[in-house]
Design a protein around this motif. Structure first.
Motif, PDB file in Angstrom:
ATOM      1  N   UNK A  71       0.998   1.454  -0.010  1.00 52.53           N
ATOM      2  CA  UNK A  71       2.586   1.693  -0.187  1.00 52.53           C
ATOM      3  C   UNK A  71       2.773   0.942  -0.878  1.00 52.53           C
ATOM      4  N   UNK A  72       2.804  -0.652  -0.885  1.00 52.01           N
ATOM      5  CA  UNK A  72       2.885  -1.964  -1.886  1.00 52.01           C
ATOM      6  C   UNK A  72       1.752  -0.813  -3.014  1.00 52.01           C
ATOM      7  N   UNK A  73       1.297  -0.856  -3.431  1.00 48.86           N
ATOM      8  CA  UNK A  73       0.699  -0.419  -5.041  1.00 48.86           C
ATOM      9  C   UNK A  73       1.296   0.931  -5.422  1.00 48.86           C
ATOM     10  N   UNK A  74       2.087   2.524  -4.862  1.00 48.58           N
ATOM     11  CA  UNK A  74       2.787   2.963  -4.795  1.00 48.58           C
ATOM     12  C   UNK A  74       3.786   2.360  -5.811  1.00 48.58           C
ATOM     13  N   UNK A  75       4.992   1.020  -4.880  1.00 44.72           N
ATOM     14  CA  UNK A  75       5.903   0.370  -4.968  1.00 44.72           C
ATOM     15  C   UNK A  75       5.643  -0.631  -6.382  1.00 44.72           C
ATOM     16  N   UNK A  76       4.427  -1.025  -6.789  1.00 40.34           N
ATOM     17  CA  UNK A  76       4.272  -1.748  -7.905  1.00 40.34           C
ATOM     18  C   UNK A  76       3.865  -0.759  -8.792  1.00 40.34           C
ATOM     19  N   UNK A  77       3.847   0.611  -8.967  1.00 42.39           N
ATOM     20  CA  UNK A  77       3.711   1.296  -9.831  1.00 42.39           C
ATOM     21  C   UNK A  77       5.519   1.652 -10.621  1.00 42.39           C
ATOM     22  N   UNK A  78       6.722   1.211  -9.964  1.00 41.00           N
ATOM     23  CA  UNK A  78       7.769   0.694 -10.783  1.00 41.00           C
ATOM     24  C   UNK A  78       8.355  -0.054 -11.555  1.00 41.00           C
ATOM     25  N   UNK A  79       6.888  -1.422 -11.265  1.00 40.48           N
ATOM     26  CA  UNK A  79       8.056  -2.319 -11.476  1.00 40.48           C
ATOM     27  C   UNK A  79       6.907  -3.792 -11.119  1.00 40.48           C
ATOM     28  N   UNK A 124      -4.865   3.394 -10.373  1.00 38.31           N
ATOM     29  CA  UNK A 124      -6.410   4.426  -9.995  1.00 38.31           C
ATOM     30  C   UNK A 124      -6.398   4.352  -8.942  1.00 38.31           C
ATOM     31  N   UNK A 125      -6.758   3.376  -7.884  1.00 41.12           N
ATOM     32  CA  UNK A 125      -6.425   3.227  -6.275  1.00 41.12           C
ATOM     33  C   UNK A 125      -5.470   3.955  -6.135  1.00 41.12           C
ATOM     34  N   UNK A 126      -3.926   4.249  -6.391  1.00 37.59           N
ATOM     35  CA  UNK A 126      -3.152   4.458  -6.029  1.00 37.59           C
ATOM     36  C   UNK A 126      -2.979   6.230  -6.341  1.00 37.59           C
ATOM     37  N   UNK A 127      -3.798   6.322  -7.409  1.00 39.96           N
ATOM     38  CA  UNK A 127      -3.931   7.904  -7.975  1.00 39.96           C
ATOM     39  C   UNK A 127      -5.372   8.528  -6.863  1.00 39.96           C
ATOM     40  N   UNK A 128      -6.070   8.038  -7.011  1.00 40.69           N
ATOM     41  CA  UNK A 128      -6.660   8.315  -5.842  1.00 40.69           C
ATOM     42  C   UNK A 128      -5.944   8.587  -4.276  1.00 40.69           C
ATOM     43  N   UNK A 129      -5.496   7.829  -3.475  1.00 41.55           N
ATOM     44  CA  UNK A 129      -5.053   7.791  -3.011  1.00 41.55           C
ATOM     45  C   UNK A 129      -3.850   8.849  -2.782  1.00 41.55           C
TER      46      UNK A 129
END
Length: 181
Positions: A6-14, A78-83
Motif C-alpha cells: 500500500x505504501x508503494x502504491x501511495x508513493x506512485x502518486x508522488x 516494479x514491485x508494486x506493478x507485480x503486486x
C-alpha cells in the motif's frame, strides 16, 4: 495487500512523508476502500527502505524534528506493478456498526437509534464528500474507483433510510420478547 505494498502504491502518486501517506488512507483517495495507520505505515516504510524499494531524504526544520520524505525507486515501482498483477483476495467488510445491528436485540432502544443515526450520517456524509470531489485531471481508473465508492455509499445510505422503520419495529419486538423470557 499488505501495508508495504500500500505504501508503494501511495508513493506512485508522488513523494510523501509517513504522515502524508497516512492522510491518503484517512481523508484522501484511499479512505473509502482501505485502512492503514501510523503503527503499520512507519515500520513498512523502514522495511521498504531497507529493501531498496524506496529512498528517503531528510528536511531540517528549525525547532522541529527532521521530516523524512520517501520516494519510490524503480525497483519499488516494479514491485508494486507485480503486486497489482496478483489475484486479489476477496473483499471483507469489518464494521462495528454492523456487529451492533447483529446483536441489536440485546441493546436498549435509544442505543439502537443512536447507532443507526450515526451509521446513516456517516454514509450520507461520504456521499456528499464524494459528490463534491473535482474529477478534473483524474485518471480513468481512479475515477472508476471513486464512482464505485460513491455507488457503495449511496446504496448503503438508501438501504438504511428505506429499511429503518422495519428494522426498528422488528428489533424492538425481538428485544421485548427477549426481555420477557
Amino acid at each position: 495487500m499488505d501495508v508495504k505494498t500500500l505504501c508503494l502504491g501511495a508513493l506512485t502518486l508522488g513523494d510523501a512523508t509517513g504522515y502524508e501517506i497516512r492522510k491518503l488512507f484517512e481523508e484522501g483517495p484511499f479512505a473509502h476502500f482501505y485502512d492503514a495507520g501510523y503503527g503499520s505505515i512507519y515500520p513498512a516504510l523502514a522495511s521498504l527502505l531497507e529493501d531498496g524499494l524506496v529512498d528517503v531524504t531528510e528536511e531540517s526544520h528549525a525547532g522541529r524534528p527532521d521530516r523524512k520524505i520517501y520516494s519510490l525507486t524503480p525497483a519499488g515501482r516494479e514491485r508494486f506493478k507485480q503486486a497489482l498483477a496478483q489475484p486479489p483476495k476477496p473483499d471483507r467488510v469489518r464494521s462495528e456498526h454492523v456487529l451492533r445491528f447483529f446483536f441489536a436485540d440485546l441493546m436498549e432502544p435509544d442505543d439502537i437509534r443512536r447507532v443507526y443515526d450515526d451509521y446513516l450520517a456517516h454514509f450520507e456524509g461520504m456521499v456528499q464528500h464524494m459528490r463534491g470531489l473535482n474529477p478534473a485531471g483524474i485518471p480513468p481508473g481512479r475515477l472508476f474507483a471513486r464512482g464505485l465508492g460513491l455507488s457503495f455509499y449511496e446504496a448503503v445510505a438508501a438501504y438504511l433510510r428505506d429499511g429503518r422503520a422495519q428494522f426498528e419495529t422488528d428489533v424492538l419486538a425481538a428485544g421485548n420478547k427477549g426481555a420477557a423470557q
